[in-house]
Scaffold this motif. Structure first.
Motif, PDB file in Angstrom:
ATOM      1  N   PHE A  71       2.655   9.605 -10.067  1.00  0.00           N
ATOM      2  CA  PHE A  71       1.858   9.625 -11.284  1.00  0.00           C
ATOM      3  C   PHE A  71       1.032  10.891 -11.377  1.00  0.00           C
ATOM      4  CE2 PHE A  71      -1.804   8.427 -13.876  1.00  0.00           C
ATOM      5  CZ  PHE A  71      -1.134   7.985 -15.005  1.00  0.00           C
ATOM      6  N   ASN A  72       0.450  11.315 -10.256  1.00  0.00           N
ATOM      7  CA  ASN A  72      -0.337  12.545 -10.255  1.00  0.00           C
ATOM      8  C   ASN A  72       0.531  13.742 -10.597  1.00  0.00           C
ATOM      9  OD1 ASN A  72      -2.633  11.192  -9.629  1.00  0.00           O
ATOM     10  ND2 ASN A  72      -2.622  11.711  -7.467  1.00  0.00           N
ATOM     11  N   SER A  73       1.730  13.769 -10.038  1.00  0.00           N
ATOM     12  CA  SER A  73       2.619  14.888 -10.301  1.00  0.00           C
ATOM     13  C   SER A  73       3.027  14.865 -11.783  1.00  0.00           C
ATOM     14  CB  SER A  73       3.810  14.828  -9.358  1.00  0.00           C
ATOM     15  OG  SER A  73       5.006  14.896 -10.061  1.00  0.00           O
ATOM     16  N   PHE A  74       3.281  13.678 -12.328  1.00  0.00           N
ATOM     17  CA  PHE A  74       3.606  13.549 -13.745  1.00  0.00           C
ATOM     18  C   PHE A  74       2.453  14.042 -14.608  1.00  0.00           C
ATOM     19  CE2 PHE A  74       3.003  10.981 -17.576  1.00  0.00           C
ATOM     20  CZ  PHE A  74       4.113  11.379 -18.297  1.00  0.00           C
ATOM     21  N   THR A  75       1.218  13.664 -14.220  1.00  0.00           N
ATOM     22  CA  THR A  75       0.042  14.076 -14.982  1.00  0.00           C
ATOM     23  C   THR A  75      -0.086  15.589 -14.999  1.00  0.00           C
ATOM     24  OG1 THR A  75      -1.055  12.043 -14.297  1.00  0.00           O
ATOM     25  CG2 THR A  75      -2.433  13.736 -15.244  1.00  0.00           C
ATOM     26  N   ARG A  76       0.168  16.204 -13.837  1.00  0.00           N
ATOM     27  CA  ARG A  76       0.100  17.664 -13.754  1.00  0.00           C
ATOM     28  C   ARG A  76       1.121  18.280 -14.706  1.00  0.00           C
ATOM     29  NH1 ARG A  76      -0.880  17.549  -8.517  1.00  0.00           N
ATOM     30  NH2 ARG A  76       1.340  17.431  -8.069  1.00  0.00           N
ATOM     31  N   GLU A  77       2.357  17.789 -14.649  1.00  0.00           N
ATOM     32  CA  GLU A  77       3.417  18.285 -15.522  1.00  0.00           C
ATOM     33  C   GLU A  77       2.997  18.150 -16.979  1.00  0.00           C
ATOM     34  OE1 GLU A  77       6.560  19.579 -14.792  1.00  0.00           O
ATOM     35  OE2 GLU A  77       5.648  19.725 -12.806  1.00  0.00           O
ATOM     36  N   PHE A  78       2.451  16.969 -17.302  1.00  0.00           N
ATOM     37  CA  PHE A  78       2.104  16.673 -18.689  1.00  0.00           C
ATOM     38  C   PHE A  78       1.002  17.591 -19.183  1.00  0.00           C
ATOM     39  CE2 PHE A  78       0.034  14.237 -22.046  1.00  0.00           C
ATOM     40  CZ  PHE A  78       1.135  14.010 -22.850  1.00  0.00           C
ATOM     41  N   ARG A  79       0.000  17.859 -18.312  1.00  0.00           N
ATOM     42  CA  ARG A  79      -1.089  18.742 -18.704  1.00  0.00           C
ATOM     43  C   ARG A  79      -0.546  20.128 -19.009  1.00  0.00           C
ATOM     44  NH1 ARG A  79      -4.756  18.175 -14.232  1.00  0.00           N
ATOM     45  NH2 ARG A  79      -4.672  16.013 -14.622  1.00  0.00           N
ATOM     46  N   CYS A  80       0.383  20.562 -18.146  1.00  0.00           N
ATOM     47  CA  CYS A  80       1.013  21.868 -18.314  1.00  0.00           C
ATOM     48  C   CYS A  80       1.748  21.893 -19.651  1.00  0.00           C
ATOM     49  CB  CYS A  80       2.002  22.088 -17.174  1.00  0.00           C
ATOM     50  SG  CYS A  80       2.319  23.798 -16.838  1.00  0.00           S
ATOM     51  N   PHE A  81       2.525  20.850 -19.919  1.00  0.00           N
ATOM     52  CA  PHE A  81       3.269  20.746 -21.166  1.00  0.00           C
ATOM     53  C   PHE A  81       2.326  20.758 -22.364  1.00  0.00           C
ATOM     54  CE2 PHE A  81       4.687  17.853 -24.525  1.00  0.00           C
ATOM     55  CZ  PHE A  81       5.772  18.566 -24.990  1.00  0.00           C
ATOM     56  N   SER A  82       1.207  20.027 -22.261  1.00  0.00           N
ATOM     57  CA  SER A  82       0.249  19.982 -23.365  1.00  0.00           C
ATOM     58  C   SER A  82      -0.295  21.367 -23.672  1.00  0.00           C
ATOM     59  CB  SER A  82      -0.927  19.059 -23.043  1.00  0.00           C
ATOM     60  OG  SER A  82      -0.494  17.731 -22.993  1.00  0.00           O
ATOM     61  N   THR A  87       0.830  -1.209   0.000  1.00  0.00           N
ATOM     62  CA  THR A  87       0.000   0.000   0.000  1.00  0.00           C
ATOM     63  C   THR A  87       0.858   1.250   0.000  1.00  0.00           C
ATOM     64  OG1 THR A  87      -1.664  -1.205   1.252  1.00  0.00           O
ATOM     65  CG2 THR A  87      -1.907   1.158   1.156  1.00  0.00           C
ATOM     66  N   ARG A  88       1.937   1.229   0.823  1.00  0.00           N
ATOM     67  CA  ARG A  88       2.846   2.377   0.858  1.00  0.00           C
ATOM     68  C   ARG A  88       3.465   2.603  -0.515  1.00  0.00           C
ATOM     69  NH1 ARG A  88       4.405   1.219   5.839  1.00  0.00           N
ATOM     70  NH2 ARG A  88       5.948  -0.260   5.060  1.00  0.00           N
ATOM     71  N   GLU A  89       3.952   1.526  -1.125  1.00  0.00           N
ATOM     72  CA  GLU A  89       4.547   1.630  -2.458  1.00  0.00           C
ATOM     73  C   GLU A  89       3.542   2.222  -3.436  1.00  0.00           C
ATOM     74  OE1 GLU A  89       7.682   0.648  -3.725  1.00  0.00           O
ATOM     75  OE2 GLU A  89       8.110   0.699  -1.567  1.00  0.00           O
ATOM     76  N   PHE A  90       2.327   1.687  -3.376  1.00  0.00           N
ATOM     77  CA  PHE A  90       1.295   2.099  -4.319  1.00  0.00           C
ATOM     78  C   PHE A  90       0.948   3.565  -4.144  1.00  0.00           C
ATOM     79  CE2 PHE A  90      -3.064   2.437  -5.863  1.00  0.00           C
ATOM     80  CZ  PHE A  90      -2.873   1.953  -7.140  1.00  0.00           C
ATOM     81  N   ASN A  91       0.860   4.018  -2.896  1.00  0.00           N
ATOM     82  CA  ASN A  91       0.583   5.430  -2.636  1.00  0.00           C
ATOM     83  C   ASN A  91       1.695   6.313  -3.186  1.00  0.00           C
ATOM     84  OD1 ASN A  91      -1.799   4.798  -1.424  1.00  0.00           O
ATOM     85  ND2 ASN A  91      -1.059   5.054   0.663  1.00  0.00           N
ATOM     86  N   GLY A  92       2.926   5.877  -2.991  1.00  0.00           N
ATOM     87  CA  GLY A  92       4.062   6.617  -3.537  1.00  0.00           C
ATOM     88  C   GLY A  92       3.964   6.712  -5.052  1.00  0.00           C
ATOM     89  N   PHE A  93       3.636   5.589  -5.674  1.00  0.00           N
ATOM     90  CA  PHE A  93       3.508   5.558  -7.119  1.00  0.00           C
ATOM     91  C   PHE A  93       2.392   6.490  -7.579  1.00  0.00           C
ATOM     92  CE2 PHE A  93       1.102   3.798 -10.694  1.00  0.00           C
ATOM     93  CZ  PHE A  93       2.055   3.913 -11.688  1.00  0.00           C
ATOM     94  N   THR A  94       1.268   6.462  -6.858  1.00  0.00           N
ATOM     95  CA  THR A  94       0.143   7.323  -7.211  1.00  0.00           C
ATOM     96  C   THR A  94       0.532   8.791  -7.131  1.00  0.00           C
ATOM     97  OG1 THR A  94      -1.342   5.668  -6.315  1.00  0.00           O
ATOM     98  CG2 THR A  94      -2.272   7.815  -6.747  1.00  0.00           C
ATOM     99  N   ARG A  95       1.277   9.145  -6.072  1.00  0.00           N
ATOM    100  CA  ARG A  95       1.736  10.534  -5.938  1.00  0.00           C
ATOM    101  C   ARG A  95       2.602  10.923  -7.126  1.00  0.00           C
ATOM    102  NH1 ARG A  95       2.137  10.076  -0.618  1.00  0.00           N
ATOM    103  NH2 ARG A  95       4.204   9.168  -0.808  1.00  0.00           N
TER     104      ARG A  95
END
Length: 53
Positions: free
Chosen positions: A23-34, A13-21
């Motif tokens: 991924f969310n930060s990546f998504t934010r970056e990507f939206r900005c880039f788009s 669960t800890r790993e997964f939460n870290g991954f989710t964080r």
């Protein structure tokens, strides 16, 4: 048996939460880039039209 499973599950669960964080930060970056990229494309298309006329 049970406590070992719980430990494993908590670790997962800890790993997964870290991954989710991440991924969310990546998504934010990507939206900005788009947004940037779309605006650049718009500019570029305008420039190309001007150039061809």
């Amino acid at each position: 048996m049970n406590s070992s499973f719980t430990r494993e599950f908590n670790g997962f669960t800890r790993e997964f939460n870290g991954f989710t964080r991440e991924f969310n930060s990546f998504t934010r970056e990507f939206r900005c880039f788009s947004r940037e990229f779309n605006s650049f494309t718009h500019e570029f298309n305008g420039f190309t039209r001007e150039f061809h006329n």
